[in-house]
Design a protein around this motif. Sequence first.
Motif, short mmCIF file in Angstrom:
data_model
loop_
_atom_site.label_atom_id
_atom_site.label_comp_id
_atom_site.label_asym_id
_atom_site.label_seq_id
_atom_site.Cartn_x
_atom_site.Cartn_y
_atom_site.Cartn_z
N ARG A 55 -11.01 42.53 -49.72
CA ARG A 55 -9.75 42.14 -50.36
C ARG A 55 -8.89 43.38 -50.50
O ARG A 55 -9.36 44.49 -50.39
N GLU A 56 -7.65 43.16 -50.81
CA GLU A 56 -6.75 44.27 -51.07
C GLU A 56 -7.17 45.01 -52.32
O GLU A 56 -7.74 44.42 -53.24
N GLU A 59 -7.27 43.61 -56.35
CA GLU A 59 -7.49 42.18 -56.53
C GLU A 59 -8.70 41.88 -57.42
O GLU A 59 -8.83 40.78 -57.93
#
Length: 142
Positions: A55-56, A59
Amino acid sequence: MIDGLHISADGFVTDSKGHELGMVSRIEFPHSRDGKVWTETVWESRRMHEVGEEREVGEFPAFPSRDEAAEWFVTGKSHADHVEDELHDLAWRAESSTRSAASARKARDEAIRQMLSDGWSAYRLAQVTGLSQTMIHKIEDR
């Protein structure tokens, strides 16, 4: 840190029964302002089903310390949430003690007025209560 939590060297968090709750890992969280970029070291918490997910950055819940990141698995709260809860509790206790003190002063003042009407001297009441004679007379006049 909450009793019973253990953080292994590789960041896995387990409870007192050995159940894996998740993983904490140190990350460099990027910030930028006015064209300047810098990083902040934070600890990210990932539940077991999220370990390995890509994920970024940002997050997942992030915390200033490793222990706070591990506690999140049990409490579901950030350090700021804990501080807010504690502040709310302290404010409530302060307000409650203010009301209790006001109630106690009112009862004390009524007892002083009753004792004065029963013939006690302001001098004797001052000795018993620790108040000044001036204060005893002010209470009497209210």
